[in-house]
Design a protein around this motif. Structure first.
Motif, PDB file in Angstrom:
ATOM      1  N   THR A 186      38.304  29.723  26.329  1.00 59.39           N
ATOM      2  CA  THR A 186      37.696  29.951  27.647  1.00 59.39           C
ATOM      3  C   THR A 186      36.941  28.730  28.161  1.00 59.39           C
ATOM      4  OG1 THR A 186      35.641  30.865  26.698  1.00 59.39           O
ATOM      5  CG2 THR A 186      37.447  32.407  27.127  1.00 59.39           C
TER       6      THR A 186
ATOM      7  N   PHE B 246      40.162  26.822  29.835  1.00 63.99           N
ATOM      8  CA  PHE B 246      41.059  27.515  30.761  1.00 63.99           C
ATOM      9  C   PHE B 246      40.302  28.632  31.465  1.00 63.99           C
ATOM     10  CE2 PHE B 246      43.617  25.951  27.224  1.00 63.99           C
ATOM     11  CZ  PHE B 246      44.555  25.184  27.888  1.00 63.99           C
ATOM     12  N   GLY B 247      40.458  28.683  32.801  1.00 69.64           N
ATOM     13  CA  GLY B 247      39.816  29.721  33.588  1.00 69.64           C
ATOM     14  C   GLY B 247      40.723  30.174  34.724  1.00 69.64           C
ATOM     15  N   GLY B 248      40.376  31.299  35.323  1.00 70.74           N
ATOM     16  CA  GLY B 248      41.218  31.844  36.382  1.00 70.74           C
ATOM     17  C   GLY B 248      41.126  31.085  37.688  1.00 70.74           C
ATOM     18  N   GLY B 249      40.012  30.373  37.909  1.00 67.33           N
ATOM     19  CA  GLY B 249      39.837  29.678  39.170  1.00 67.33           C
ATOM     20  C   GLY B 249      38.964  30.461  40.137  1.00 67.33           C
TER      21      GLY B 249
ATOM     22  N   PRO C  38      40.685  34.149  41.869  1.00 67.35           N
ATOM     23  CA  PRO C  38      40.640  35.320  40.985  1.00 67.35           C
ATOM     24  C   PRO C  38      39.215  35.766  40.658  1.00 67.35           C
ATOM     25  CG  PRO C  38      42.269  33.759  40.210  1.00 67.35           C
ATOM     26  CD  PRO C  38      41.495  33.063  41.295  1.00 67.35           C
ATOM     27  N   THR C  39      38.316  34.786  40.467  1.00 67.81           N
ATOM     28  CA  THR C  39      36.923  35.136  40.182  1.00 67.81           C
ATOM     29  C   THR C  39      36.291  35.854  41.372  1.00 67.81           C
ATOM     30  OG1 THR C  39      36.721  33.194  38.751  1.00 67.81           O
ATOM     31  CG2 THR C  39      34.684  34.222  39.499  1.00 67.81           C
TER      32      THR C  39
ATOM     33  N   THR D 199      37.613  39.384  41.563  1.00 71.82           N
ATOM     34  CA  THR D 199      37.023  40.211  40.511  1.00 71.82           C
ATOM     35  C   THR D 199      35.617  40.648  40.881  1.00 71.82           C
ATOM     36  OG1 THR D 199      38.324  39.071  38.808  1.00 71.82           O
ATOM     37  CG2 THR D 199      36.379  40.299  38.078  1.00 71.82           C
TER      38      THR D 199
END
Length: 295
Positions: free
Chosen positions: A119, A122-125, A128-129, A132
């Motif tokens: 983590t 790599f992250g969703g960006g 996506p955050t 969420t």
């Protein structure tokens, strides 16, 4: 005398380090001193003649305007609430997550360490955050600034490394006295690990206090804005609050006051950090060195 064991090359290297350190210190102090002095000076005189130490030409007008602006105080209060709440949750989750990862008898230790490390890279960006946080109903609430970034993997690694530097006999003695894991963690380890806890508090409080991007993305209500967003409007957008320049008779005077307010607001926003650091300084060196190097 420790210097008698140094070779000529070691002494040259040491002196170069001193010179480099001195340059870095100057690079830090000079801008801070400039901003502090400029917050008291007439912006026109500052632009034309530079800094002067003639105190008769100094003024508290910038601070007076900032202090009497309600939005500044609201932003200041919001930043305190966000920073304290974020720091409390972040440090608590960090030290509790790091403890089992430091135990060699914890099953799945290597798996969870690997997951945490992934983590970090790599992250969703952003999108996506944002989606969420929107689905969780935290948009335009303080929780959008407090919860999403509360767990910091690097801080967990620092705390885990600090825990592993403690003698194993400490846990064995606690077990003989009948302590379970919860009692051992909160009654014995927590006081012993106060240096790394203080380092984490300082790290997280400063990070949240200086942050403005998340607030700009997730907060729509002006009353919820932290101080850094108010400062951003002064420094980047060059738009002071109407109440700050309401008595200015001309556009030129408004521009002059706006320039003065920039420096005054920067100094006021830095006060909590200057007040905090002396209380954490005695823990900082020990906590950061053991937490980052040992183990």
């Amino acid at each position: 005398n420790p210097n008698k064991y140094l070779t000529k090359r070691d002494k040259i290297y040491l002196h170069l380090c001193y010179v480099l350190l001195g340059v870095v210190i100057v690079m830090i102090i000079v801008p801070l001193a400039y901003v502090l002095i400029a917050s008291f000076m007439d912006p026109v005189q500052l632009a034309n003649a530079g800094i002067t130490f003639d105190f008769r030409k100094w003024s508290l007008d910038g601070y007076r305007r900032v202090i009497h602006d309600n939005m500044i105080w609201r932003g200041f209060f919001n930043s305190i609430v966000y920073s304290v709440g974020f720091t409390f949750i972040s440090v608590l989750t960090t030290i509790m997550a790091a403890y089992p990862l430091s135990r060699k008898d914890f099953k799945g230790r290597r798996f969870f360490n690997t997951v945490y490390m992934i983590t970090m890279f790599f992250g969703g960006g952003l999108m996506p955050t944002y989606l969420t946080i929107q689905d969780l109903g935290m948009i335009n609430t303080p929780w959008a600034l407090i919860l999403p970034n509360a767990v910091n993997v690097w801080n967990i690694i620092l705390a885990r490394t600090y825990y592993t530097s403690l003698p194993g006999e400490l846990h064995e003695a606690a077990e003989l006295d009948g302590c379970n894991d919860s009692q051992y963690f909160f009654r014995i380890m927590f006081p012993v690990c106060m240096p790394i806890v203080m380092v984490l508090i300082l790290y997280q409080f400063v990070a949240q206090w200086n942050g403005y991007f998340d607030a700009m993305i997730y907060l729509e209500d002006e009353k919820l804005q932290p101080l850094q967003l108010v400062i951003r409007s002064l420094l980047i957008q060059n738009t002071p609050r109407p109440g700050m320049v309401s008595d200015a008779a001309s556009v030129a005077m408004q521009a002059k006051i706006s320039q003065l307010l920039k420096y005054s607001t920067i100094i006021i926003s830095s006060v909590p950090l200057f007040v905090m650091y002396p209380f954490f300084a005695k823990y900082f060196e020990k906590g950061i060195m053991i937490g980052s190097v040992k183990g």
